[in-house]
Structures are given as structure tokens and as C-alpha cells.
Design a protein around this motif. Sequence first.
Motif, PDB file in Angstrom:
ATOM      1  N   THR A  72     -11.146 -48.124  39.464  1.00  0.00           N
ATOM      2  CA  THR A  72     -11.034 -46.672  39.587  1.00  0.00           C
ATOM      3  C   THR A  72     -12.219 -46.101  40.361  1.00  0.00           C
ATOM      4  O   THR A  72     -12.050 -45.331  41.313  1.00  0.00           O
ATOM      5  CB  THR A  72     -10.938 -46.017  38.190  1.00  0.00           C
ATOM      6  N   TYR A 171      -9.259 -39.970  41.691  1.00  0.00           N
ATOM      7  CA  TYR A 171      -8.837 -40.744  40.515  1.00  0.00           C
ATOM      8  C   TYR A 171      -9.743 -40.373  39.347  1.00  0.00           C
ATOM      9  O   TYR A 171     -10.952 -40.226  39.518  1.00  0.00           O
ATOM     10  CB  TYR A 171      -8.966 -42.243  40.792  1.00  0.00           C
ATOM     11  N   GLN A 179      -4.953 -45.458  36.410  1.00  0.00           N
ATOM     12  CA  GLN A 179      -5.535 -44.353  37.171  1.00  0.00           C
ATOM     13  C   GLN A 179      -4.542 -43.807  38.199  1.00  0.00           C
ATOM     14  O   GLN A 179      -4.540 -42.619  38.502  1.00  0.00           O
ATOM     15  CB  GLN A 179      -6.851 -44.768  37.832  1.00  0.00           C
ATOM     16  N   ASP A 180      -3.667 -44.678  38.698  1.00  0.00           N
ATOM     17  CA  ASP A 180      -2.661 -44.239  39.670  1.00  0.00           C
ATOM     18  C   ASP A 180      -1.585 -43.388  38.991  1.00  0.00           C
ATOM     19  O   ASP A 180      -1.179 -42.350  39.525  1.00  0.00           O
ATOM     20  CB  ASP A 180      -2.033 -45.449  40.369  1.00  0.00           C
TER      21      ASP A 180
END
Length: 205
Positions: A72, A171, A179-180
Motif C-alpha cells: 500500500t 490508497y 487497499q484496491d
Amino acid sequence: VKRVTVLMAVYNPPLGLLDEAVDSILAQSYRDFDFLILDDGSTLEGVRAYLERRAAGDSRIRVAWEPHRGLTKSLNRGLALAGSEWIARQDADDWSSPDRLERQMAFVGKHPSVALCGSNAQMHQHNRTPLWATDLPRTGAELLRAFPQGNPFVHGSVLFRKDAVMALGGYREAFPCSQDFDLFWRITEQHETANLAEPLYHYRY
């Protein structure tokens, strides 16, 4: 400045898989990109030499050597270093079809309100044996409805507008994984997003 920066973070990647990922980006039919590879403090023998050799062999590749922070934080560091309007993600153990960037850039060119464009993906075994292709939701309303059940985007397949992501704070570093999922949900609440029907990304399952 190139229109697209392809952003890849690597940490002790298997070099054979990394080689396929790198080759797939350098073989793109779309040419107006640079390729930013963030090394997240790899300790594996041969990774530095491999990345130095690839960067020496192609002027589009830029390697940033970073201390180990995790994915991240590495991706946010990559966003800070990328100068392009558009960011395309690529994971170090997958590969992209040669026309991936061309098709995504053509789509966002026709749909200027789209801030995030992914694609379906062909899933593979580790040795590239094809498994199945995803059938992801395609457009804003469908995508927004999908998020409570799971992430309707394949992270490595996405192209997004850097300014839209930076306005949301990038992020969220509280998330070492997913995180996506978090970022794409936030983008889809604020902007048009889309997935292309074609499986332009190849994912090792």
C-alpha cells in the motif's frame, strides 16, 4: 511527460514471472507511456541486477529503490513519483495483453467522465494453463451495486486518472491488503468507472 505511467511494485518477485510481466508491458501497442518499477526493499538474490539490466535495456523503464514498506505504501510512493495524467497498474506475477493500454486509452478518450477503467481477466494456473475468464460488472450503476459483495475490479488491470485518486488521498495506508477494494469503491462513489468486456489482463490464480 508521457500520458500514462505503468506502476508496478515488486518485493522479492520470482524472476521468471517478473520477466513475463515486464515483457508484456514493453510489448504494448500503445506507446505513450513510461514504466515505473518500485522495488519495495527486495532482499532476494538477483532482483536488483535483473531490474538494473532491464532499465539499462529500455529507456521507458525507471526503477525506484525504496525501503521495505509493504504494497500500500509502495503504491502511494509510486503515485507521488509518477508524472503522468493516467496511471496503469500491473502486478509483478501477471501479464497484460499487447492491446490492453491501447483499448483502455481509447475507451477513456471516448468517455472523458470515466476516472477508472479496468477490464475482465483471464485466470491462469501458475504455469499459465488457462482456467476461466472473469465476467465483471461493466458500468457505474452495476459496479456500485457490486461493491458490498466484493471488489468488481482486478487491481492489476486498472487504468485511473491520477488527479482523481490523489483528490481522494490515494490508497489508504491503514489497509495492508484490500487497499484496491477500498480505493475503487471510493472512486466509484464519486466518478464514472467502467470495466472493458475483453479479458485484457492475465491473472495467476
